[in-house]
Every structure is written in C-alpha cells, then in structure tokens.
Design a protein around this motif. Structure first.
Motif, PDB file in Angstrom:
ATOM      1  N   THR A  76       5.045   5.389  -0.555  1.00  0.00           N
ATOM      2  CA  THR A  76       4.826   4.941  -1.930  1.00  0.00           C
ATOM      3  C   THR A  76       6.179   4.819  -2.623  1.00  0.00           C
ATOM      4  N   ASP A  77       6.186   4.139  -3.779  1.00  0.00           N
ATOM      5  CA  ASP A  77       7.389   4.113  -4.608  1.00  0.00           C
ATOM      6  C   ASP A  77       7.584   5.515  -5.190  1.00  0.00           C
ATOM      7  N   THR A  78       8.735   5.753  -5.788  1.00  0.00           N
ATOM      8  CA  THR A  78       9.047   7.118  -6.263  1.00  0.00           C
ATOM      9  C   THR A  78       8.045   7.597  -7.305  1.00  0.00           C
ATOM     10  N   GLU A  79       7.488   6.686  -8.068  1.00  0.00           N
ATOM     11  CA  GLU A  79       6.516   7.096  -9.087  1.00  0.00           C
ATOM     12  C   GLU A  79       5.081   7.188  -8.546  1.00  0.00           C
ATOM     13  N   GLY A  80       4.901   6.887  -7.273  1.00  0.00           N
ATOM     14  CA  GLY A  80       3.574   7.030  -6.664  1.00  0.00           C
ATOM     15  C   GLY A  80       2.540   6.045  -7.191  1.00  0.00           C
ATOM     16  N   ARG A  81       3.013   4.851  -7.544  1.00  0.00           N
ATOM     17  CA  ARG A  81       2.077   3.882  -8.141  1.00  0.00           C
ATOM     18  C   ARG A  81       1.468   2.936  -7.122  1.00  0.00           C
ATOM     19  N   PHE A  82       2.224   2.659  -6.049  1.00  0.00           N
ATOM     20  CA  PHE A  82       1.838   1.594  -5.107  1.00  0.00           C
ATOM     21  C   PHE A  82       2.185   2.073  -3.696  1.00  0.00           C
ATOM     22  N   ALA A  83       1.346   1.745  -2.737  1.00  0.00           N
ATOM     23  CA  ALA A  83       1.592   2.194  -1.358  1.00  0.00           C
ATOM     24  C   ALA A  83       1.751   1.022  -0.399  1.00  0.00           C
ATOM     25  N   VAL A  84       2.577   1.233   0.598  1.00  0.00           N
ATOM     26  CA  VAL A  84       2.663   0.319   1.733  1.00  0.00           C
ATOM     27  C   VAL A  84       2.299   1.135   2.972  1.00  0.00           C
ATOM     28  N   SER A  85       1.324   0.646   3.715  1.00  0.00           N
ATOM     29  CA  SER A  85       0.879   1.322   4.939  1.00  0.00           C
ATOM     30  C   SER A  85       1.331   0.526   6.143  1.00  0.00           C
TER      31      SER A  85
ATOM     32  N   THR B 185       4.424  -5.374  -8.370  1.00  0.00           N
ATOM     33  CA  THR B 185       5.421  -6.157  -7.631  1.00  0.00           C
ATOM     34  C   THR B 185       6.726  -5.362  -7.475  1.00  0.00           C
ATOM     35  N   ARG B 186       7.170  -4.781  -8.572  1.00  0.00           N
ATOM     36  CA  ARG B 186       8.422  -4.013  -8.511  1.00  0.00           C
ATOM     37  C   ARG B 186       8.265  -2.769  -7.639  1.00  0.00           C
ATOM     38  N   ALA B 187       7.121  -2.100  -7.764  1.00  0.00           N
ATOM     39  CA  ALA B 187       6.913  -0.871  -6.994  1.00  0.00           C
ATOM     40  C   ALA B 187       6.864  -1.184  -5.497  1.00  0.00           C
ATOM     41  N   GLU B 188       6.187  -2.275  -5.131  1.00  0.00           N
ATOM     42  CA  GLU B 188       6.114  -2.639  -3.717  1.00  0.00           C
ATOM     43  C   GLU B 188       7.490  -3.055  -3.192  1.00  0.00           C
ATOM     44  N   ARG B 189       8.226  -3.780  -4.019  1.00  0.00           N
ATOM     45  CA  ARG B 189       9.564  -4.204  -3.604  1.00  0.00           C
ATOM     46  C   ARG B 189      10.449  -2.983  -3.339  1.00  0.00           C
ATOM     47  N   GLU B 190      10.319  -1.958  -4.213  1.00  0.00           N
ATOM     48  CA  GLU B 190      11.089  -0.727  -4.022  1.00  0.00           C
ATOM     49  C   GLU B 190      10.777  -0.112  -2.651  1.00  0.00           C
ATOM     50  N   VAL B 191       9.502  -0.040  -2.309  1.00  0.00           N
ATOM     51  CA  VAL B 191       9.119   0.557  -1.021  1.00  0.00           C
ATOM     52  C   VAL B 191       9.704  -0.267   0.125  1.00  0.00           C
ATOM     53  N   LEU B 192       9.550  -1.579   0.042  1.00  0.00           N
ATOM     54  CA  LEU B 192      10.011  -2.421   1.149  1.00  0.00           C
ATOM     55  C   LEU B 192      11.528  -2.379   1.281  1.00  0.00           C
ATOM     56  N   ALA B 193      12.228  -2.356   0.146  1.00  0.00           N
ATOM     57  CA  ALA B 193      13.687  -2.279   0.206  1.00  0.00           C
ATOM     58  C   ALA B 193      14.104  -0.977   0.894  1.00  0.00           C
ATOM     59  N   ASP B 194      13.414   0.117   0.569  1.00  0.00           N
ATOM     60  CA  ASP B 194      13.749   1.413   1.171  1.00  0.00           C
ATOM     61  C   ASP B 194      13.360   1.493   2.639  1.00  0.00           C
TER      62      ASP B 194
ATOM     63  N   ARG C 126       3.800  -8.594  17.091  1.00  0.00           N
ATOM     64  CA  ARG C 126       3.794  -9.150  15.741  1.00  0.00           C
ATOM     65  C   ARG C 126       3.548  -8.065  14.696  1.00  0.00           C
ATOM     66  N   VAL C 127       4.119  -8.296  13.515  1.00  0.00           N
ATOM     67  CA  VAL C 127       3.715  -7.530  12.332  1.00  0.00           C
ATOM     68  C   VAL C 127       2.994  -8.503  11.419  1.00  0.00           C
ATOM     69  N   VAL C 128       1.750  -8.202  11.080  1.00  0.00           N
ATOM     70  CA  VAL C 128       1.027  -8.998  10.104  1.00  0.00           C
ATOM     71  C   VAL C 128       1.167  -8.305   8.756  1.00  0.00           C
ATOM     72  N   ALA C 129       1.810  -8.987   7.802  1.00  0.00           N
ATOM     73  CA  ALA C 129       2.014  -8.392   6.483  1.00  0.00           C
ATOM     74  C   ALA C 129       1.013  -8.977   5.496  1.00  0.00           C
ATOM     75  N   PHE C 130       0.322  -8.108   4.801  1.00  0.00           N
ATOM     76  CA  PHE C 130      -0.602  -8.543   3.748  1.00  0.00           C
ATOM     77  C   PHE C 130      -0.235  -7.725   2.519  1.00  0.00           C
ATOM     78  N   LEU C 131       0.602  -8.344   1.686  1.00  0.00           N
ATOM     79  CA  LEU C 131       1.294  -7.586   0.643  1.00  0.00           C
ATOM     80  C   LEU C 131       0.750  -7.884  -0.747  1.00  0.00           C
ATOM     81  N   GLY C 132       1.316  -7.196  -1.722  1.00  0.00           N
ATOM     82  CA  GLY C 132       1.026  -7.487  -3.121  1.00  0.00           C
ATOM     83  C   GLY C 132      -0.221  -6.799  -3.650  1.00  0.00           C
ATOM     84  N   GLY C 133      -0.998  -6.212  -2.773  1.00  0.00           N
ATOM     85  CA  GLY C 133      -2.256  -5.601  -3.217  1.00  0.00           C
ATOM     86  C   GLY C 133      -3.408  -6.584  -3.218  1.00  0.00           C
ATOM     87  N   THR C 134      -3.190  -7.748  -2.579  1.00  0.00           N
ATOM     88  CA  THR C 134      -4.220  -8.793  -2.592  1.00  0.00           C
ATOM     89  C   THR C 134      -5.503  -8.360  -1.882  1.00  0.00           C
ATOM     90  N   ILE C 135      -5.407  -7.391  -0.967  1.00  0.00           N
ATOM     91  CA  ILE C 135      -6.637  -6.897  -0.324  1.00  0.00           C
ATOM     92  C   ILE C 135      -7.604  -6.342  -1.370  1.00  0.00           C
TER      93      ILE C 135
END
Ligand code: AVJ
Length: 322
Positions: free
Chosen positions: A309-318, A60-69, A156-165
């Motif tokens: 990805t977040d700075t630590e490379g843990r989570f990605a947003v495509s 959650t924190r890693a994804e939030r970091e990416v989205l904030a940036d 439209r942008v369809v967002a499917f976040l959190g890693g739920t996929i």
C-alpha cells in the motif's frame, strides 16, 4: 517509425451494438442504470484525466507511489518478458513498470488492451518512441470479453490498475479473475490495483470534488447517450450524486432528475419517464480490504504473493501468481 501490431476484436459496430443493448436494459430497469463503460468518449476521457489531478482524488497518486517504490521488485520477482495492460491509458504508471522491466533486462513486449482504437494507437506510438526496440502488440477489445486472445511472450505480467476492478460487482469480478487465470499459464502474474475502504468522508470527497469535475464527468454520460443513440436528455436537469454504500462497501455515482421529465431515445424507439428526485445509477466503485482481495484472488485461482500500500494506506497493489 515501425507501426505497432494491432489485433481488433471489437469493431465499432460491436461497440455500438453493446451500447444500445446496455441502454435499453438500463433505462427500462427499476432502478434505472447506465454502465460506467460509456463514460469514456473523448470528452469523458479528458475529464477523467482532470479527475486524476484533483486534490480530492487520491487513488491515482497513491497507486503511482506504490508502483514507483515497487517497480524494481516487481521486475525482479516476475522476470516478465511481456507486460499486458488491461484498460490501458494510465501510460505514466505503465512507464514505471516498463522501465523497471527493461532495467532488469527481461522485457520483450508490451501488450496494451483498450476498447478505443485511437487511444490504443496513440499510446502504442508514444511507448514505441520512448522504448526503442520494444515490440508493441495492441489489443482492441473489452477486458470482460476478449481476454482469451491475449498475446505476449511468457512469462507475462497482466496489469489491471487504477482500481478499475471496483467497477465490477462481485460476481463480475469472480468471472473476470477466472477468465484472466484461464488465459495465463501457471506461474504467470497478475498485478492488481484496488482502492481501499477508509473513512466515508474521504471517499465521498474523492467522488464529489469541490470544482465539480466529477459532476461534469458523470453528467457527460448523458451527452454520450444523446449523441450515440439519439437521446434528448436535458443534461443540466440532472445533478451529480456520490454516496457511500456501507453495506456493499462501494461508492455509487448517480444522476438525480431535478424535475419530472420524459426522455426519448430515438434510435431505440424508447420513451423513458423520470420523476423529480429519481436517480439513475451510473457507476459503482468498490473499495477493498486485504482479506477480501486475498479471498477473491484465491477463489479465482491466484495466490497473493505481495500486498503493498502507499504510506497512508489508502490504495493497494497486489502481485498475484497464477
Ligand atoms: C477509472 C474506474 C478507477 O472508480 O475511481 C473516477 C472512475 N469515477 N471518478 C474510479 C471514476 C469517478 C475510476 N476508475
């Protein structure tokens, strides 16, 4: 305040029917399973919120970091008029996107989709209060079933976040991505959050925290079955198991019977025997690599446009384009 528009594609009796069919299929299978869909009753949703704040649960924190940036870049790239959020509920992350799109001057409409009428109504009201003038058009439905009916003004942008996929197995992901692609017009966007493959110890800790919140969350699915289909599970007689399946590259959560047990599911006329040590699979949470995500997106008819990805490379947003 004006009321949000709500399209209801999933009525309470449909959900009840789906639960019964799922429970019958899963508890008569070998090995036994229960779908992670049923984790999220009121208690389960609260427990999941608690999980997102655990020190071990980094996604959650890693994804939030990416989205904030990247929110401003997402807004500028897509120029979206509507944000569609599948499996909505992560309202804080949604706000990062809504604010950036509003700032960019293109935002007209927010389309949250969720299985729960109450969660959706609450979320819609909260967003309407904070984004005056924004149209909110909620869709009550199952993201694996009711996608063909998605409203929203193009692009439209369809967002499917959190890693739920990651809760879907590969063939379900393929079907899901193609369905999303089919409801979008060429040029519209998918914003996808995926947790990444990393050292197994970090992954297992994220799903087996020291405080036992994830264990509670996992066992709570048995409370849901007890209440919703007349089960008589002794919830405390099951222990939480989280393991890394290196071959499939997914985390599995299971509930292990501490002793021999016979469980009856009254509303299904079902008797289910567990032997001591037997495990019931409750969730898979797949972890991804860039090449795999790119391939799955392409196979689904999307082109991967940006990978962050977040700075630590843990989570990605495509960010992918139909
Ligand atoms: C909400 C599906 C993204 O798989 O990490 C958290 C659910 N399960 N801890 C995940 C979950 C155990 C979560 N998703």
């Amino acid at each position: 305040m004006t009321e949000p528009v709500l399209d209801v594609h999933l009525k309470p009796e449909d959900a009840a029917h789906a639960l019964r069919a799922d429970v019958r299929a899963g508890l008569t299978a070998n090995p036994k399973w229960v779908s992670p869909k049923w984790f999220y009753d009121a208690v389960g949703s609260e427990l999941f919120e608690d999980i997102t704040r655990l020190p071990e649960y980094y996604p959650t924190r890693a994804e939030r970091e990416v989205l904030a940036d990247r929110a401003a870049e997402i807004a500028a790239t897509t120029g979206a008029h509507s944000l569609v959020e599948l499996g909505s509920g992560s309202s804080e992350k949604t706000r990062l996107l809504l604010s950036a799109l509003r700032e960019h001057g293109t935002l007209q409409e927010f389309v949250p989709q969720d299985v729960s009428v109450s969660a959706l109504t609450d979320a819609a009201h909260a967003i309407m209060a904070d984004y005056p003038g924004l149209r909110v058009h909620g869709v009550v439905g199952d993201f694996t079933q009711h996608l063909s009916l998605l409203p929203g003004e193009s692009p439209r942008v369809v967002a499917f976040l959190g890693g739920t996929i990651g809760n879907l197995i590969p063939e379900e992901r393929e079907k899901f991505l193609r369905t999303v692609r089919d409801v979008l017009e060429p040029g519209e966007w998918l914003l996808l959050g995926t947790d990444l493959v990393k050292d197994p110890a970090t992954l297992v800790r994220a799903y087996d925290d020291a405080q036992g919140v994830t264990a509670e969350f996992n066992r709570n699915v048995l409370n849901v079955l007890n209440r919703e289909v007349g089960g008589d599970f002794d919830v405390e007689a099951f222990e939480h198991v989280a393991l890394w399946n290196a071959e499939q590259e997914w985390i599995e959560m299971r509930l292990r019977a501490k002793r021999d047990m016979r469980v009856t599911i009254a509303e299904l006329g079902l008797t289910v025997d567990f032997h001591a040590g037997e495990e019931l699979r409750t969730e898979v949470s797949a972890k991804f690599r860039e090449e795999g995500v790119r391939e799955e997106l392409e196979y689904g008819g999307f082109a991967l446009h940006r990978w962050w990805t977040d700075t630590e490379g843990r989570f990605a947003v495509s960010l992918a384009q139909a």
